[in-house]
Design a protein around this motif. Structure first.
Motif, PDB file in Angstrom:
ATOM      1  N   ALA A   1       0.866  -1.220  -0.004  1.00 52.75           N
ATOM      2  CA  ALA A   1      -0.123  -0.048   0.095  1.00 52.75           C
ATOM      3  C   ALA A   1       0.821   1.285  -0.017  1.00 52.75           C
ATOM      4  CB  ALA A   1      -0.928  -0.056   1.229  1.00 52.75           C
ATOM      5  N   ALA A   2       1.892   1.125   0.955  1.00 55.01           N
ATOM      6  CA  ALA A   2       2.836   2.544   0.945  1.00 55.01           C
ATOM      7  C   ALA A   2       3.513   2.533  -0.442  1.00 55.01           C
ATOM      8  CB  ALA A   2       3.808   2.333   1.917  1.00 55.01           C
ATOM      9  N   ALA A   3       4.113   1.520  -1.019  1.00 57.20           N
ATOM     10  CA  ALA A   3       4.619   1.670  -2.637  1.00 57.20           C
ATOM     11  C   ALA A   3       3.724   2.206  -3.550  1.00 57.20           C
ATOM     12  CB  ALA A   3       5.369   0.266  -2.854  1.00 57.20           C
ATOM     13  N   GLY A   4       2.509   1.730  -3.310  1.00 57.53           N
ATOM     14  CA  GLY A   4       1.460   2.192  -4.401  1.00 57.53           C
ATOM     15  C   GLY A   4       0.819   3.732  -4.385  1.00 57.53           C
ATOM     16  N   ILE A   5       0.982   4.106  -2.952  1.00 61.08           N
ATOM     17  CA  ILE A   5       0.748   5.471  -2.712  1.00 61.08           C
ATOM     18  C   ILE A   5       2.040   6.318  -3.141  1.00 61.08           C
ATOM     19  CG2 ILE A   5       0.309   7.317  -0.736  1.00 61.08           C
ATOM     20  CD1 ILE A   5      -2.124   5.793  -1.334  1.00 61.08           C
ATOM     21  N   VAL A   6       3.315   5.930  -2.906  1.00 56.14           N
ATOM     22  CA  VAL A   6       4.212   6.752  -3.291  1.00 56.14           C
ATOM     23  C   VAL A   6       4.539   6.855  -4.949  1.00 56.14           C
ATOM     24  CG1 VAL A   6       6.976   6.648  -3.218  1.00 56.14           C
ATOM     25  CG2 VAL A   6       5.435   6.237  -1.181  1.00 56.14           C
ATOM     26  N   VAL A   7       4.150   5.730  -5.324  1.00 54.76           N
ATOM     27  CA  VAL A   7       4.219   5.755  -6.919  1.00 54.76           C
ATOM     28  C   VAL A   7       3.233   6.559  -7.725  1.00 54.76           C
ATOM     29  CG1 VAL A   7       3.848   4.182  -8.747  1.00 54.76           C
ATOM     30  CG2 VAL A   7       5.175   3.348  -7.072  1.00 54.76           C
ATOM     31  N   THR A   8       2.066   6.505  -7.026  1.00 53.46           N
ATOM     32  CA  THR A   8       0.906   7.307  -7.452  1.00 53.46           C
ATOM     33  C   THR A   8       0.747   8.552  -7.190  1.00 53.46           C
ATOM     34  OG1 THR A   8      -0.908   6.637  -6.071  1.00 53.46           O
ATOM     35  CG2 THR A   8      -0.635   5.218  -8.031  1.00 53.46           C
TER      36      THR A   8
END
Length: 185
Positions: free
Chosen positions: A67-74
């Motif tokens: 979830a953290a990686a997805g938020i940082v990427v988007t």
């Protein structure tokens, strides 16, 4: 078991007493379909992995990391257009959760002041959530260690107090004058 296994049981490959198997025709298992021994071995392995005490903490950590990686990427702080929050679209006010994703992004990128501006209550709750996770996960991940973190018990009074403060924050962040207008996202 999947529905196919239940609907069509595997054919019995053992010779029946009235059927004599010829010596040159040995019963070969079908390579395409896994036999019951292989299926049971896989089920035992999966059940063994799920039964370990470290599985749940690592699964939760993996989900949080994804979830953290997805938020940082988007990067939800980009101006991506109009809001998709139904409450904000219909009333024009910030809902109790508005800004939570952006606050999470800023917390992950270690920009605490911006995170607090977007959702102060999420920033307040984050250390308690991390503490509760560590107090729960460390005994499962490291069972032989001598020291333990004190367990934070979330009592009904503490939870009620937090929800009341969150409600006050919800009302205050929608007030149109300073200093409350600072929290309007």
């Amino acid at each position: 078991m999947c529905a196919v296994d239940e609907a069509a049981p595997a054919p019995d490959r053992t010779p029946q007493p009235d059927q004599a198997a010829e010596p040159d025709q040995a019963a070969e298992p079908d390579d395409a379909a896994p036999g019951p021994k292989r299926r049971n071995a896989v089920q035992r392995w999966v059940n063994g992995v799920l039964a370990h005490p470290w599985f749940a903490p690592l699964a939760i950590l993996g989900c949080f990391s994804a979830a953290a990686a997805g938020i940082v990427v988007t990067d939800p702080t980009d101006n991506t257009g109009p809001t998709t929050c139904l409450f904000k679209m219909t009333t024009g006010f910030d809902c109790p959760g508005c800004g939570g994703t952006r606050a999470f992004y800023y917390l992950v990128t270690l920009n605490v002041p911006e995170a607090a501006r977007h959702h102060l209550m999420a920033v307040f709750a984050a250390p308690f959530i991390v503490w509760m996770y560590l107090a729960w996960a460390l005994p499962r991940l490291l069972p032989r260690r001598a020291w333990r973190l004190p367990v934070f018990h979330l009592t009904p009074n503490a939870l009620t107090g937090f929800l009341i403060v969150w409600g006050v924050f919800f009302i205050a962040r929608n007030l149109p004058w300073e200093p409350f207008a600072f929290f309007y996202v």
